[in-house]
Design a protein around this motif. Sequence first.
Motif, PDB file in Angstrom:
ATOM      1  N   LEU A 263      90.162  90.703  66.618  1.00  0.00           N
ATOM      2  CA  LEU A 263      90.479  89.342  66.198  1.00  0.00           C
ATOM      3  C   LEU A 263      89.319  88.400  66.491  1.00  0.00           C
ATOM      4  O   LEU A 263      88.894  87.621  65.626  1.00  0.00           O
ATOM      5  CB  LEU A 263      91.746  88.871  66.910  1.00  0.00           C
ATOM      6  CG  LEU A 263      92.221  87.446  66.598  1.00  0.00           C
ATOM      7  CD1 LEU A 263      92.714  87.345  65.159  1.00  0.00           C
ATOM      8  CD2 LEU A 263      93.329  87.030  67.566  1.00  0.00           C
ATOM      9  N   LEU A 264      88.778  88.484  67.699  1.00  0.00           N
ATOM     10  CA  LEU A 264      87.684  87.604  68.101  1.00  0.00           C
ATOM     11  C   LEU A 264      86.450  87.811  67.234  1.00  0.00           C
ATOM     12  O   LEU A 264      85.857  86.848  66.729  1.00  0.00           O
ATOM     13  CB  LEU A 264      87.350  87.853  69.577  1.00  0.00           C
ATOM     14  CG  LEU A 264      86.145  87.092  70.141  1.00  0.00           C
ATOM     15  CD1 LEU A 264      86.408  85.594  70.107  1.00  0.00           C
ATOM     16  CD2 LEU A 264      85.852  87.541  71.571  1.00  0.00           C
TER      17      LEU A 264
ATOM     18  N   ALA B 140      82.931  85.991  62.960  1.00  0.00           N
ATOM     19  CA  ALA B 140      82.055  86.311  61.833  1.00  0.00           C
ATOM     20  C   ALA B 140      82.393  85.458  60.616  1.00  0.00           C
ATOM     21  O   ALA B 140      81.492  84.966  59.909  1.00  0.00           O
ATOM     22  CB  ALA B 140      82.178  87.802  61.489  1.00  0.00           C
ATOM     23  N   VAL B 141      83.688  85.257  60.347  1.00  0.00           N
ATOM     24  CA  VAL B 141      84.089  84.406  59.232  1.00  0.00           C
ATOM     25  C   VAL B 141      83.600  82.982  59.447  1.00  0.00           C
ATOM     26  O   VAL B 141      83.087  82.329  58.520  1.00  0.00           O
ATOM     27  CB  VAL B 141      85.623  84.430  59.052  1.00  0.00           C
ATOM     28  CG1 VAL B 141      86.076  83.322  58.106  1.00  0.00           C
ATOM     29  CG2 VAL B 141      86.069  85.787  58.524  1.00  0.00           C
ATOM     30  N   ALA B 142      83.744  82.473  60.664  1.00  0.00           N
ATOM     31  CA  ALA B 142      83.289  81.106  60.958  1.00  0.00           C
ATOM     32  C   ALA B 142      81.789  80.968  60.725  1.00  0.00           C
ATOM     33  O   ALA B 142      81.323  79.960  60.183  1.00  0.00           O
ATOM     34  CB  ALA B 142      83.637  80.739  62.398  1.00  0.00           C
TER      35      ALA B 142
ATOM     36  N   PRO C  46      72.807  88.941  66.745  1.00  0.00           N
ATOM     37  CA  PRO C  46      73.801  89.399  67.732  1.00  0.00           C
ATOM     38  C   PRO C  46      75.148  89.748  67.096  1.00  0.00           C
ATOM     39  O   PRO C  46      75.797  90.720  67.495  1.00  0.00           O
ATOM     40  CB  PRO C  46      73.913  88.206  68.689  1.00  0.00           C
ATOM     41  CG  PRO C  46      72.586  87.534  68.598  1.00  0.00           C
ATOM     42  CD  PRO C  46      72.183  87.669  67.175  1.00  0.00           C
ATOM     43  N   MET C  47      75.585  88.971  66.108  1.00  0.00           N
ATOM     44  CA  MET C  47      76.842  89.284  65.447  1.00  0.00           C
ATOM     45  C   MET C  47      76.731  90.563  64.631  1.00  0.00           C
ATOM     46  O   MET C  47      77.661  91.383  64.599  1.00  0.00           O
ATOM     47  CB  MET C  47      77.271  88.116  64.544  1.00  0.00           C
ATOM     48  CG  MET C  47      78.525  88.402  63.714  1.00  0.00           C
ATOM     49  SD  MET C  47      79.953  88.972  64.685  1.00  0.00           S
ATOM     50  CE  MET C  47      80.397  87.467  65.549  1.00  0.00           C
TER      51      MET C  47
ATOM     52  N   THR D 114      83.506  91.521  52.039  1.00  0.00           N
ATOM     53  CA  THR D 114      84.877  91.993  51.804  1.00  0.00           C
ATOM     54  C   THR D 114      85.498  92.529  53.082  1.00  0.00           C
ATOM     55  O   THR D 114      86.658  92.241  53.403  1.00  0.00           O
ATOM     56  CB  THR D 114      84.880  93.089  50.723  1.00  0.00           C
ATOM     57  OG1 THR D 114      84.339  92.558  49.505  1.00  0.00           O
ATOM     58  CG2 THR D 114      86.290  93.598  50.473  1.00  0.00           C
ATOM     59  N   ALA D 115      84.734  93.313  53.837  1.00  0.00           N
ATOM     60  CA  ALA D 115      85.258  93.928  55.056  1.00  0.00           C
ATOM     61  C   ALA D 115      85.567  92.891  56.126  1.00  0.00           C
ATOM     62  O   ALA D 115      86.611  92.962  56.796  1.00  0.00           O
ATOM     63  CB  ALA D 115      84.243  94.945  55.587  1.00  0.00           C
ATOM     64  N   ILE D 116      84.696  91.920  56.297  1.00  0.00           N
ATOM     65  CA  ILE D 116      84.911  90.909  57.337  1.00  0.00           C
ATOM     66  C   ILE D 116      86.126  90.045  57.012  1.00  0.00           C
ATOM     67  O   ILE D 116      86.989  89.805  57.866  1.00  0.00           O
ATOM     68  CB  ILE D 116      83.650  90.044  57.517  1.00  0.00           C
ATOM     69  CG1 ILE D 116      82.526  90.869  58.153  1.00  0.00           C
ATOM     70  CG2 ILE D 116      83.950  88.821  58.384  1.00  0.00           C
ATOM     71  CD1 ILE D 116      81.201  90.141  58.249  1.00  0.00           C
ATOM     72  N   TYR D 117      86.201  89.577  55.766  1.00  0.00           N
ATOM     73  CA  TYR D 117      87.361  88.769  55.386  1.00  0.00           C
ATOM     74  C   TYR D 117      88.645  89.594  55.468  1.00  0.00           C
ATOM     75  O   TYR D 117      89.702  89.089  55.888  1.00  0.00           O
ATOM     76  CB  TYR D 117      87.172  88.204  53.980  1.00  0.00           C
ATOM     77  CG  TYR D 117      86.245  87.015  53.915  1.00  0.00           C
ATOM     78  CD1 TYR D 117      86.538  85.854  54.640  1.00  0.00           C
ATOM     79  CD2 TYR D 117      85.093  87.029  53.139  1.00  0.00           C
ATOM     80  CE1 TYR D 117      85.691  84.746  54.588  1.00  0.00           C
ATOM     81  CE2 TYR D 117      84.243  85.929  53.079  1.00  0.00           C
ATOM     82  CZ  TYR D 117      84.549  84.796  53.804  1.00  0.00           C
ATOM     83  OH  TYR D 117      83.705  83.711  53.766  1.00  0.00           O
TER      84      TYR D 117
END
Length: 462
Positions: free
Chosen positions: A336-337, A342-344, A359-360, A219-222
């Motif tokens: 943004l990056l 993370a979504v990708a 790493p992410m 939820t947080a990443i999206y």
Amino acid sequence: MDTLILSRIQFGANISFHILFPTITIALGWVLLFFKLRFNATGDDRWMEAYRFWVKVFALSFAMGVVSGITMSFQFGTNWPGFMETVGNIAGPLLAYEVMTAFFLEAVFLGIMLFGASRVPNWLHTLATFLVAFGTMMSAFWIIVLNSWMHTPQGFEMRDGVAHATDWFAIIFNPSMPYRFFHMVLASFLTVSFLIAGVSAFRWLIGGRTAGVRVALKTAIYGAALLIPAQILLGDMHGLNTLEYQPQKVAAMEGNWETQSNVPLLLFAIPDDEARENRFEIGIPSLASIILKHKADGVVPGLNDFVTDDGEVLHPRVAPVFWSFRVMVGTGMLMLLVSWAAVAMMLRKRRGVEGLPKPMLYALVGMSFSGWLATLAGWYTTEIGRQPWLVQGVMTTKQAVADVPAPMVMTTLIAYLIVYAILLGAYITVIFFLARRASIGAPLGTSEPRGKLADPKAMPAE
């Protein structure tokens, strides 16, 4: 340093510490409501697991915000009596509206929200969560109304050196209020998105791979990935509004000394207020004109237009505004990056959170409090950029400061800084303490050892 600069530093330290916590509670209340509504709709316990953990963080942040806010409000009388003497007829009612519409809601329903999940009907607990979230938003609304009015004042008249309201609608909905309010709200949601993502990534790394952690992390990443482009667009609109009403602030942000066309966007420079020029400039030709005027030959106002014939400077010191603006923008670009990357990774092969490499996850942990950095940098840009005015065109900061000895202000400033450093360290420590305890399954409030962390491979996927 004299009383004026020390008082400015002291108030700046107080508000810098205070703003950290409302920045979290403004959005976290709505995120908790989202978790609760998803639980109500699906009956899936993972949403309630996420709710139970993050409501503890909300309670901690709310308490810190209230305490630091009370300390800050006293300074209107101790350090800045001229402010209330001149504009108290406007500032006083706006602060009172915050108490009546926000604090009462929060005080009545916070207890139900925190402790009533198993003691009251589910609909009442959900309603309490909504009202607390609504209360925090209303609190932000009235504070932003007052702050925006100080930047773009209207709806009043001066009588014997005192401001009197003539149009409350114009005061509340002053020209910069909508931009400033929604910019702050989005900043709050981004702060909370990265806080939830970072703490959830920390829990994932140390073995707390429960369904609640998974859903909170996704939820947080999206949320961050969707909100950061909206914040960039709104920030551009806010900048254009500032150019119209406070061009000297925009000139300082751009480090532009002369009114001219084809103004470059400076990536790096060392502004020199004494020489009234920049040193070591690195910029992109005409890009500032394109951003601010939407054409390469657009004319952008310069700082030298804001010096009177007798040499009085009516613009802020350039370096703090110039650099704080770049810190804010740079942090936003990093958000943004990271969020889009993370979504990708999660969408790749539809692996979800399991698709995030270590790493992410470490990057997300490192970005846990990036929202604080961006918010403070933006706040400094806004408030330092208003100088030398306290209320734009009405009264200067110098006119409002109290006539107290500088050593007295220095003593209290040092005391504030020490206490705030301790409290901030304790706050961050407690959040990660809660995360660690939740990840190893230890109930809060116990002290007995729990042994080694559970093997994440043995934990259920959902």
